[in-house]
Design a protein around this motif. Structure first.
Motif, PDB file in Angstrom:
ATOM      1  N   HIS A  21     101.151 -10.141  31.649  1.00  0.00           N
ATOM      2  CA  HIS A  21      99.912 -10.486  31.041  1.00  0.00           C
ATOM      3  C   HIS A  21      98.915 -10.400  32.119  1.00  0.00           C
ATOM      4  N   ILE A  22      99.332 -10.335  33.225  1.00  0.00           N
ATOM      5  CA  ILE A  22      98.239 -10.181  34.568  1.00  0.00           C
ATOM      6  C   ILE A  22      97.676  -8.495  34.222  1.00  0.00           C
ATOM      7  N   LEU A  23      99.034  -7.737  34.401  1.00  0.00           N
ATOM      8  CA  LEU A  23      98.689  -6.220  34.297  1.00  0.00           C
ATOM      9  C   LEU A  23      97.668  -5.838  33.069  1.00  0.00           C
ATOM     10  N   GLY A  24      98.173  -6.451  31.932  1.00  0.00           N
ATOM     11  CA  GLY A  24      97.304  -6.156  30.559  1.00  0.00           C
ATOM     12  C   GLY A  24      95.874  -6.632  30.652  1.00  0.00           C
ATOM     13  N   MET A  25      95.589  -7.895  31.454  1.00  0.00           N
ATOM     14  CA  MET A  25      94.434  -8.178  31.680  1.00  0.00           C
ATOM     15  C   MET A  25      93.447  -7.309  32.734  1.00  0.00           C
ATOM     16  N   ILE A  26      94.182  -6.883  33.759  1.00  0.00           N
ATOM     17  CA  ILE A  26      93.575  -5.990  34.630  1.00  0.00           C
ATOM     18  C   ILE A  26      93.264  -4.754  33.924  1.00  0.00           C
ATOM     19  N   ALA A  27      94.114  -4.063  33.236  1.00  0.00           N
ATOM     20  CA  ALA A  27      93.997  -2.908  32.274  1.00  0.00           C
ATOM     21  C   ALA A  27      92.693  -3.078  31.452  1.00  0.00           C
ATOM     22  N   MET A  28      92.598  -4.310  30.600  1.00  0.00           N
ATOM     23  CA  MET A  28      91.657  -4.530  29.858  1.00  0.00           C
ATOM     24  C   MET A  28      90.421  -4.580  30.560  1.00  0.00           C
ATOM     25  N   VAL A  29      90.078  -5.539  31.584  1.00  0.00           N
ATOM     26  CA  VAL A  29      88.974  -5.369  32.244  1.00  0.00           C
ATOM     27  C   VAL A  29      88.561  -4.110  32.795  1.00  0.00           C
ATOM     28  N   ALA A  30      89.624  -3.276  33.362  1.00  0.00           N
ATOM     29  CA  ALA A  30      89.084  -1.989  33.617  1.00  0.00           C
ATOM     30  C   ALA A  30      88.597  -1.074  32.455  1.00  0.00           C
ATOM     31  N   PHE A  31      89.038  -1.009  31.429  1.00  0.00           N
ATOM     32  CA  PHE A  31      88.644  -0.528  30.446  1.00  0.00           C
ATOM     33  C   PHE A  31      87.287  -0.554  29.818  1.00  0.00           C
ATOM     34  N   PHE A  32      87.071  -2.087  29.740  1.00  0.00           N
ATOM     35  CA  PHE A  32      85.818  -2.503  29.502  1.00  0.00           C
ATOM     36  C   PHE A  32      84.494  -1.983  30.729  1.00  0.00           C
ATOM     37  N   TRP A  37      80.213   1.444  31.918  1.00  0.00           N
ATOM     38  CA  TRP A  37      79.946   2.356  32.745  1.00  0.00           C
ATOM     39  C   TRP A  37      79.332   3.467  32.016  1.00  0.00           C
ATOM     40  N   ILE A  38      80.118   4.107  30.988  1.00  0.00           N
ATOM     41  CA  ILE A  38      79.853   5.166  30.043  1.00  0.00           C
ATOM     42  C   ILE A  38      78.613   4.863  29.164  1.00  0.00           C
ATOM     43  N   LEU A  39      78.490   3.685  28.856  1.00  0.00           N
ATOM     44  CA  LEU A  39      77.485   3.404  28.175  1.00  0.00           C
ATOM     45  C   LEU A  39      76.014   3.479  28.877  1.00  0.00           C
ATOM     46  N   PHE A  40      76.050   2.964  30.106  1.00  0.00           N
ATOM     47  CA  PHE A  40      75.005   2.946  31.013  1.00  0.00           C
ATOM     48  C   PHE A  40      74.660   4.367  31.471  1.00  0.00           C
ATOM     49  N   ARG A  41      75.768   5.116  31.597  1.00  0.00           N
ATOM     50  CA  ARG A  41      75.472   6.616  32.140  1.00  0.00           C
ATOM     51  C   ARG A  41      74.716   7.450  31.048  1.00  0.00           C
TER      52      ARG A  41
END
Length: 92
Positions: A21-32, A37-41
């Motif tokens: 669950h923790i790894l999944g949340m970290i991956a989800m935060v990194a994805f968002f 970043w892509i949107l602002f770029r």
């Protein structure tokens, strides 16, 4: 009666899966974060390759640069030959 129950519980003795669950949340935060970043770029403030804003008035910038060049000539910081070369360059 559960035929698959080996006495160690639902997760087969590996806890409640909180590490996943923790790894999944970290991956989800990194994805968002990557998505933001892509949107602002690509959607953020537009800029030209020289770093000046897209809507900037280049004529006003060159006028200010020429005024600064004139002041340097007037103060004696530039010889006349260098002034002429720089002025030609700015007027292009």
């Amino acid at each position: 009666m559960n035929w698959n129950d080996n006495g160690r519980g639902m997760m087969d003795g590996y806890g409640s899966g909180s590490a996943y669950h923790i790894l999944g949340m970290i991956a989800m935060v990194a994805f968002f974060a990557l998505l933001v970043w892509i949107l602002f770029r690509f959607v953020g403030p537009k800029s030209q390759s020289d770093g000046s804003p897209k809507g900037s008035n280049k004529g006003a910038d060159s006028t200010a640069a020429l005024e600064h060049l004139d002041m340097r000539l007037a103060k004696g910081e530039l010889p006349v030959e260098e002034y002429k070369v720089l002025k030609e360059h700015l007027q292009k």
